[in-house]
Design an enzyme around this catalytic site. Structure first.
Site, PDB file in Angstrom:
ATOM      1  N   ASN A 205      11.658  72.826  23.624  1.00 28.16           N
ATOM      2  CA  ASN A 205      11.011  71.788  24.424  1.00 28.16           C
ATOM      3  C   ASN A 205      12.044  70.703  24.727  1.00 28.16           C
ATOM      4  OD1 ASN A 205      11.133  69.981  22.171  1.00 28.16           O
ATOM      5  ND2 ASN A 205       9.170  70.754  21.414  1.00 28.16           N
ATOM      6  N   ARG A 206      11.656  69.730  25.527  1.00 22.98           N
ATOM      7  CA  ARG A 206      12.639  68.733  25.972  1.00 22.98           C
ATOM      8  C   ARG A 206      13.241  67.974  24.790  1.00 22.98           C
ATOM      9  NH1 ARG A 206      13.035  63.389  27.170  1.00 22.98           N
ATOM     10  NH2 ARG A 206      14.542  62.849  28.813  1.00 22.98           N
ATOM     11  N   LYS A 207      12.408  67.611  23.818  1.00 24.62           N
ATOM     12  CA  LYS A 207      12.903  66.862  22.660  1.00 24.62           C
ATOM     13  C   LYS A 207      13.934  67.686  21.893  1.00 24.62           C
ATOM     14  CE  LYS A 207      11.337  64.607  18.406  1.00 24.62           C
ATOM     15  NZ  LYS A 207      10.156  64.296  17.552  1.00 24.62           N
ATOM     16  N   ASP A 275       3.328  77.621  21.607  1.00 28.34           N
ATOM     17  CA  ASP A 275       3.100  78.991  21.142  1.00 28.34           C
ATOM     18  C   ASP A 275       2.622  79.870  22.288  1.00 28.34           C
ATOM     19  OD1 ASP A 275       3.625  77.988  18.600  1.00 28.34           O
ATOM     20  OD2 ASP A 275       1.503  77.722  18.121  1.00 28.34           O
TER      21      ASP A 275
END
Length: 490
Positions: A205-207, A275
């Site tokens: 994800n971006r983080k 998920d």
């Protein structure tokens, strides 16, 4: 047959080997209306609770829900949470669980306290040991995983950093998979992408991507530039960065980046959405689709997942309705076959906060008067259900010479209209039973009725709903059309 149906048929023949951190997700729903007299903390009045298979187990459930087979390898403790997870996974007919038990660690368990009304998370409590599995457990995991590689069409590693995917396990699985020509997708947790070296695709994800690459990742160009260095480090073919409401961006090692915007949807709960993305990417790629098709499917699946409460799975029917344009849905997709199917559709719409409308009739020969009522009804709601009298019901109401068209033909004509979202056939003389089941927010009839004459008006009014009367078009009725046809007049 549509391309989507062909894809689903291919998915049904695929097998995914999923390995990762299994956890028990518990959701406690309630409301806060006071502060505890014992301490300055809110008191949650619990209304209900539910449990779900979470973490990599939710990935496995999504793989199975979309129609593929899943061989799942995970780790549990010798405790009640572990036994609960084993029992829950055993109920999934398309999942073959290979669970390793480690008595030295607890089963990962997360309890979320959620506002029933606002769907906001108020508190989360975790039971877990995040340290890496011991060398003995590592070997038992590899003994479970490696013999299954030959059976799998694709491998998916779901890393939650809870001890299953140690560096030894990751390296061993990726090396063995590459020797067999199997693609490996990794949903990473470690900021050191090098430990996933040799995987086909990483899906941070971006983080996670920002943490691993130290980039701003604010634009597609930012992501594309940073991803090239990260892919060189991880020796992977592509990297897909998910960005919540900003969509997802795939950067291939060779070729141009692909960006898919997020679908607009009312977000209820983001638990487990990643998920769902990983699971759908894996099964669609295993079925032979290209990157762009897999991304569109994953984006649509994520939109469905976040519109549900808790750790959710996505079904082929839900994915179809999200991917295909509304007007493209086949008639049979709109014609309800059972009460259970109706309940499922209603639950889905209400999770999305949609306003449900209802109207009914025989609709024997569709004419402009019908179209006006249906169009007005659809304009007053987000989703319109049409109750259709069965053939036996029409005969009782209109006489033995009616209906002119049987119920299936009438249902298909209605279902072909863009204004109509569902058609439900009822056998009674009135739709009262159906209205009680649906409890629509708006009830619509032609203006030749008074409000009190509309069947079910009191049910809708009692729930704060609306009864809408639509002015009829003079000169249009099925009875008069039938008589004119018999007389040979126009």
């Amino acid at each position: 047959m549509s391309r989507f149906d062909t894809l689903l048929q291919s998915i049904a023949r695929t097998t995914v080997l999923c390995v990762g951190d299994l956890m028990l997700d518990e959701f406690v729903y309630g409301e806060v209306s006071r502060i505890s007299p014992e301490a300055p903390t809110p008191v949650i009045a619990v209304q209900r609770s539910e449990i779900n298979v979470g973490g990599a187990g939710n990935v496995a459930r999504n793989i199975a829900a979309i129609g593929a087979r899943c061989i799942f390898v995970g780790l549990i403790g010798d405790d009640e949470a572990g036994r609960t997870l084993s029992a829950e996974i055993a109920r999934e007919s398309r999942i073959e669980p290979l669970l390793v038990c480690d008595p030295a660690r607890p089963t990962t368990r997360k309890v979320r306290f959620v506002s029933e009304h606002f769907s906001t998370h108020m508190l989360r409590a975790d039971w877990e040991t995040a340290s890496a599995a011991s060398s003995e457990i590592e070997q038992r995991l590899l003994d479970a995983i490696l013999p299954q590689l030959q059976r799998a069409d694709i491998v998916l590693l779901s890393d939650y950093a809870k001890g299953v995917l140690t560096e030894r396990v990751i390296v061993s699985v990726i090396e063995a998979a590459r020797k067999l020509g199997k693609r490996v997708i990794v949903d990473p947790k470690s900021a050191n992408f090098a430990i996933y070296r040799g995987a086909t695709l990483l899906t941070p994800n971006r983080k996670e991507f920002v943490s691993a690459t130290r980039s701003a990742a604010e634009t597609v160009d930012d992501i594309a530039a940073a991803a090239q260095d990260a892919m060189a480090l991880a020796d992977c073919e592509a990297m897909l960065v998910t960005q919540s409401e900003h969509g997802m961006t795939l950067v291939p090692r060779v070729g141009e980046p692909i960006h898919v915007p997020a679908m607009p949807v009312k977000v209820r709960d983001v638990s487990g959405a990643g998920d769902t993305v990983a699971a759908v990417l894996a099964v669609v790629l295993a079925a032979g689709a290209d990157w762009a098709t897999a991304m569109r499917a994953a984006s649509a699946a994520a939109a469905v997942a976040v519109s549900k409460n808790g750790t959710a799975v996505v079904t082929p029917a839900e994915l179809r309705r999200k991917i295909l344009p509304h007007a493209s849905l086949a008639a049979e997709e709109k014609i309800i076959g059972s009460e259970a199917e109706l309940d499922l559709r209603l639950a889905e719409w209400r999770r999305e906060g949609l306003r449900v409308g209802f109207t009914n009739g025989c609709f024997d020969i569709l004419h402009p008067g019908h179209v006006k009522v249906l169009t007005a009804a659809r304009g007053a709601c987000d989703r319109l259900i049409v109750g259709l009298n069965s053939d036996a019901s029409v005969r009782r109401l209109k006489g033995e010479s009616r209906p002119v068209q049987n119920e299936r033909a009438r249902a298909e004509v209605l279902a072909a209209l863009e204004a109509v979202d569902l058609v439900a056939i009822f056998g009674e003389d009135t739709p009262l039973k159906l209205i009680k089941r649906i409890v629509p927010s708006v009830l619509v009839k032609g203006g030749d009725y008074t409000r009190e004459q509309v069947v079910g008006h009191e049910i809708v009014a009692a729930r704060g709903g609306e009864v809408l009367l639509v002015d009829v078009l003079p000169g249009f009725s099925t009875t008069s059309l039938v008589e004119k046809a018999r007389e040979g007049t126009t």
